[in-house]
Design an enzyme around this catalytic site. Structure first.
Site, PDB file in Angstrom:
ATOM      1  N   GLY A  10      10.231 -14.531  -8.754  1.00 23.66           N
ATOM      2  CA  GLY A  10       9.669 -14.845  -7.439  1.00 23.66           C
ATOM      3  C   GLY A  10       8.683 -15.996  -7.545  1.00 23.66           C
ATOM      4  O   GLY A  10       8.019 -16.141  -8.565  1.00 23.66           O
ATOM      5  N   ARG A  74      17.090 -13.354  -9.288  1.00 22.16           N
ATOM      6  CA  ARG A  74      18.309 -12.556  -9.509  1.00 22.16           C
ATOM      7  C   ARG A  74      19.208 -13.122 -10.610  1.00 22.16           C
ATOM      8  O   ARG A  74      20.299 -12.636 -10.818  1.00 22.16           O
ATOM      9  CB  ARG A  74      19.111 -12.444  -8.223  1.00 22.16           C
ATOM     10  CG  ARG A  74      18.249 -12.027  -7.055  1.00 22.16           C
ATOM     11  CD  ARG A  74      18.810 -10.926  -6.249  1.00 22.16           C
ATOM     12  NE  ARG A  74      17.763 -10.350  -5.431  1.00 22.16           N
ATOM     13  CZ  ARG A  74      17.956  -9.546  -4.427  1.00 22.16           C
ATOM     14  NH1 ARG A  74      19.168  -9.206  -4.109  1.00 22.16           N
ATOM     15  NH2 ARG A  74      16.951  -9.052  -3.744  1.00 22.16           N
ATOM     16  N   ASP A 115       7.147 -10.937 -15.789  1.00 26.71           N
ATOM     17  CA  ASP A 115       7.726 -10.006 -16.739  1.00 26.71           C
ATOM     18  C   ASP A 115       9.240 -10.247 -16.995  1.00 26.71           C
ATOM     19  O   ASP A 115       9.662 -10.448 -18.137  1.00 26.71           O
ATOM     20  CB  ASP A 115       7.466  -8.618 -16.112  1.00 26.71           C
ATOM     21  CG  ASP A 115       8.089  -7.506 -16.861  1.00 26.71           C
ATOM     22  OD1 ASP A 115       7.975  -7.536 -18.082  1.00 26.71           O
ATOM     23  OD2 ASP A 115       8.693  -6.616 -16.227  1.00 26.71           O
ATOM     24  N   THR A 137       2.673 -14.553 -11.746  1.00 19.93           N
ATOM     25  CA  THR A 137       3.086 -13.542 -10.767  1.00 19.93           C
ATOM     26  C   THR A 137       1.900 -13.209  -9.873  1.00 19.93           C
ATOM     27  O   THR A 137       0.769 -13.096 -10.354  1.00 19.93           O
ATOM     28  CB  THR A 137       3.607 -12.221 -11.405  1.00 19.93           C
ATOM     29  OG1 THR A 137       3.628 -11.218 -10.381  1.00 19.93           O
ATOM     30  CG2 THR A 137       2.765 -11.707 -12.546  1.00 19.93           C
ATOM     31  N   ASP A 139       1.553 -10.454  -8.703  1.00 22.54           N
ATOM     32  CA  ASP A 139       1.265  -9.031  -8.937  1.00 22.54           C
ATOM     33  C   ASP A 139       0.174  -8.810  -9.995  1.00 22.54           C
ATOM     34  O   ASP A 139      -0.407  -7.728 -10.061  1.00 22.54           O
ATOM     35  CB  ASP A 139       2.534  -8.291  -9.397  1.00 22.54           C
ATOM     36  CG  ASP A 139       3.688  -8.457  -8.419  1.00 22.54           C
ATOM     37  OD1 ASP A 139       3.426  -8.679  -7.226  1.00 22.54           O
ATOM     38  OD2 ASP A 139       4.857  -8.374  -8.860  1.00 22.54           O
ATOM     39  N   ASP A 141       0.482  -8.257 -13.115  1.00 27.72           N
ATOM     40  CA  ASP A 141       0.776  -7.059 -13.890  1.00 27.72           C
ATOM     41  C   ASP A 141       1.168  -7.350 -15.341  1.00 27.72           C
ATOM     42  O   ASP A 141       1.823  -6.540 -15.987  1.00 27.72           O
ATOM     43  CB  ASP A 141       1.871  -6.230 -13.178  1.00 27.72           C
ATOM     44  CG  ASP A 141       3.172  -7.026 -12.988  1.00 27.72           C
ATOM     45  OD1 ASP A 141       3.202  -8.225 -13.342  1.00 27.72           O
ATOM     46  OD2 ASP A 141       4.148  -6.455 -12.495  1.00 27.72           O
ATOM     47  N   MET A 181       1.963  -6.462  -1.298  1.00 23.03           N
ATOM     48  CA  MET A 181       2.916  -6.465  -2.417  1.00 23.03           C
ATOM     49  C   MET A 181       2.251  -6.008  -3.718  1.00 23.03           C
ATOM     50  O   MET A 181       1.093  -5.622  -3.727  1.00 23.03           O
ATOM     51  CB  MET A 181       3.497  -7.863  -2.589  1.00 23.03           C
ATOM     52  CG  MET A 181       4.517  -8.229  -1.531  1.00 23.03           C
ATOM     53  SD  MET A 181       5.207  -9.870  -1.868  1.00 23.03           S
ATOM     54  CE  MET A 181       6.630  -9.870  -0.805  1.00 23.03           C
ATOM     55  N   ARG A 183       4.515  -4.582  -6.548  1.00 21.53           N
ATOM     56  CA  ARG A 183       5.437  -3.728  -7.312  1.00 21.53           C
ATOM     57  C   ARG A 183       4.707  -2.478  -7.831  1.00 21.53           C
ATOM     58  O   ARG A 183       4.102  -1.796  -7.025  1.00 21.53           O
ATOM     59  CB  ARG A 183       6.107  -4.523  -8.452  1.00 21.53           C
ATOM     60  CG  ARG A 183       7.086  -5.586  -7.921  1.00 21.53           C
ATOM     61  CD  ARG A 183       7.853  -6.273  -9.041  1.00 21.53           C
ATOM     62  NE  ARG A 183       8.669  -5.353  -9.815  1.00 21.53           N
ATOM     63  CZ  ARG A 183       9.873  -4.912  -9.417  1.00 21.53           C
ATOM     64  NH1 ARG A 183      10.399  -5.332  -8.303  1.00 21.53           N
ATOM     65  NH2 ARG A 183      10.543  -4.067 -10.167  1.00 21.53           N
ATOM     66  N   ARG A 277      -1.552   1.385  13.952  1.00 23.62           N
ATOM     67  CA  ARG A 277      -0.605   0.265  13.880  1.00 23.62           C
ATOM     68  C   ARG A 277      -0.425  -0.139  12.424  1.00 23.62           C
ATOM     69  O   ARG A 277      -1.338   0.026  11.611  1.00 23.62           O
ATOM     70  CB  ARG A 277      -1.142  -0.947  14.655  1.00 23.62           C
ATOM     71  CG  ARG A 277      -1.261  -0.706  16.144  1.00 23.62           C
ATOM     72  CD  ARG A 277       0.122  -0.631  16.810  1.00 23.62           C
ATOM     73  NE  ARG A 277       0.020  -0.529  18.251  1.00 23.62           N
ATOM     74  CZ  ARG A 277      -0.054   0.605  18.944  1.00 23.62           C
ATOM     75  NH1 ARG A 277      -0.076   1.772  18.297  1.00 23.62           N
ATOM     76  NH2 ARG A 277      -0.136   0.598  20.258  1.00 23.62           N
TER      77      ARG A 277
HETATM   78  O1  F6P Z   1       6.856  -9.914  -8.062  1.00 25.07           O
HETATM   79  C1  F6P Z   1       6.429 -10.619  -6.953  1.00 25.07           C
HETATM   80  C2  F6P Z   1       6.880  -9.937  -5.672  1.00 25.07           C
HETATM   81  O2  F6P Z   1       6.357 -10.664  -4.579  1.00 25.07           O
HETATM   82  C3  F6P Z   1       6.516  -8.447  -5.562  1.00 25.07           C
HETATM   83  O3  F6P Z   1       5.170  -8.244  -5.240  1.00 25.07           O
HETATM   84  C4  F6P Z   1       7.502  -7.994  -4.524  1.00 25.07           C
HETATM   85  O4  F6P Z   1       7.791  -6.619  -4.664  1.00 25.07           O
HETATM   86  C5  F6P Z   1       8.720  -8.818  -4.834  1.00 25.07           C
HETATM   87  O5  F6P Z   1       8.299  -9.952  -5.562  1.00 25.07           O
HETATM   88  C6  F6P Z   1       9.482  -9.260  -3.612  1.00 25.07           C
HETATM   89  O6  F6P Z   1      10.642  -9.901  -4.015  1.00 25.07           O
HETATM   90  P1  F6P Z   1      11.641 -10.657  -3.017  1.00 25.07           P
HETATM   91  O7  F6P Z   1      11.118 -12.046  -2.855  1.00 25.07           O
HETATM   92  O8  F6P Z   1      12.942 -10.614  -3.715  1.00 25.07           O
HETATM   93  O9  F6P Z   1      11.635  -9.907  -1.710  1.00 25.07           O
END
Ligand code: F6P
Length: 359
Positions: A10, A74, A115, A137, A139, A141, A181, A183, A277
């Site tokens: 991503g 992917r 990762d 990232t 994230d 992580d 977000m 993960r 909401r």
């Molecule tokens: O790893 C980065 C991230 O933005 C995550 O926080 C999130 O779950 C995922 O990628 C979303 O991926 P996509 O762009 O495939 O929806």
């Protein structure tokens, strides 16, 4: 020396700053050649997709979000998927990648990734290609670095969203849930939640009880608060419950999380009768201009990656160990994820100030 550089997984704010720093350092300091691989590892399959990088075509990109090289989360050459006659076929294309790297005259490959992409980079390194990793990232992580670039910008974006949600929640006397977000890691939720003064923060590392969440919101109301803000990490789950997942691969890898914000919002409104909401922040966290911290970190990572090449330290990932940038073996970098410590300082401070993690 000819360096290949690719961004995988991503996107994250700061990718272009790394590409710029790699290119400029390689050209100005060492007089080396830099070639950008288009669309991550996909660009190393046949036909290859590349673009010569120069100090000219990497000008003016420091503040630009996304990646000028394109990326995909992917494309894994070790398990490459194609659909033939409506049937998905998984093939190991790593030997094609290897021979294309040779044909392109690439001496060393810089992989800017999280990762997943760093694991692929490590796999290619084990097949004999000199590889350097750069940790990316939103994230945050990755265990082997204090922080990844992109994370701080995502926290800024989520905090700004919370600032805005506070004002509308207060006007309407509502509970507003913000899903962010991350993960399996709760870093964005925790840091944005604290910076944006959330009242409840739900993270994957602390399974929550809906009863406790509702209890906290009712207590706040009784004490005179007109509104409350709840931050939910996409990977959060209730005690004994499941994470909310939109898309998985056949072998169980979660491609897309999503939905936990709605689940929590519905439960809150059922249990408290407060008008509730839900906002899902989504890809706003990934897009846009990197904040100055990420621009600087990404620039330091890019320059350090080139220095590793000069020192012939291949199979390493640049790593921020404040105050310096150093490196760690790629193998260690991908061995485990970095999670929020449920008893760590930030969580303890938050709880001592009345923030609920639903426990
Ligand atoms: O790893 C980065 C991230 O933005 C995550 O926080 C999130 O779950 C995922 O990628 C979303 O991926 P996509 O762009 O495939 O929806």
């Amino acid at each position: 020396m000819r360096i290949g550089v690719l961004s995988g997984g991503g996107d994250a704010p700061g990718l272009n700053a790394v590409i710029r720093a790699v290119t400029k350092t390689a050209i100005f300091k060492y007089g080396w050649d830099v070639v950008g691989i288009i669309d991550g590892f996909e660009g190393l399959l046949t036909p290859t997709k590349t673009r010569q990088l120069t100090s000219w075509n990497t000008r003016g990109i420091m503040f630009v979000g996304g990646t000028i090289l394109g990326t995909t989360n992917r494309g894994n050459p070790f398990a490459h998927k194609t659909v033939v006659g409506g049937k998905e076929i998984v093939e190991d294309m790593s030997s094609m990648v290897l021979s294309n790297i040779g044909e392109l005259g690439i001496d060393v490959l810089i992989v800017i990734g999280g990762d997943g992409s760093l694991k692929i980079g490590h796999g290619i390194h084990k097949l004999g290609v000199p590889v350097i990793g750069v940790p990316k990232t939103i994230d945050n992580d990755l265990m082997a670095t204090y922080v990844t670039f992109g994370f701080q910008t995502a926290v800024d974006t989520a905090t700004e969203a919370l600032d805005k949600l506070h004002t509308t929640a207060e006007s309407h006397q509502r509970v507003i849930v913000l899903e962010v977000m991350g993960r399996y890691a709760g870093w964005i939720a925790l840091e944005a939640g604290m910076s944006g003064s959330a009242d409840v923060i739900l993270i994957p590392e602390i399974p929550f009880s809906m009863e406790k969440v509702a209890e906290r919101l009712l207590e706040r109301k009784q004490a005179g608060s007109k509104s409350s803000i709840v931050v939910v990490a996409e990977g959060a789950k209730a005690v004994g419950g499941e994470t909310a997942v939109r898309e998985k691969t056949g072998d169980g890898y979660v491609l897309r999380f999503g939905g936990m914000g709605e689940i929590v919002g519905d439960e809150i409104s059922k249990r408290t009768r407060f008008e509730t909401r839900v906002t899902v922040l989504g890809h706003l966290q990934r897009g846009g201009s990197p904040c100055p911290f990420d621009r600087l970190l990404a620039t330091r990572y890019g320059a350090a990656a080139v220095e590793l090449i000069a020192q012939k330290k291949f199979g390493e990932m640049v790593s921020y160990q404040p105050p310096i940038i150093t490196s760690v073996p790629l193998e260690n970098a991908i061995s485990c994820l970095k999670h929020v410590d449920p008893e760590g300082e930030l969580v303890r401070i938050a709880e001592s100030m009345g923030v609920s993690f639903g426990r």
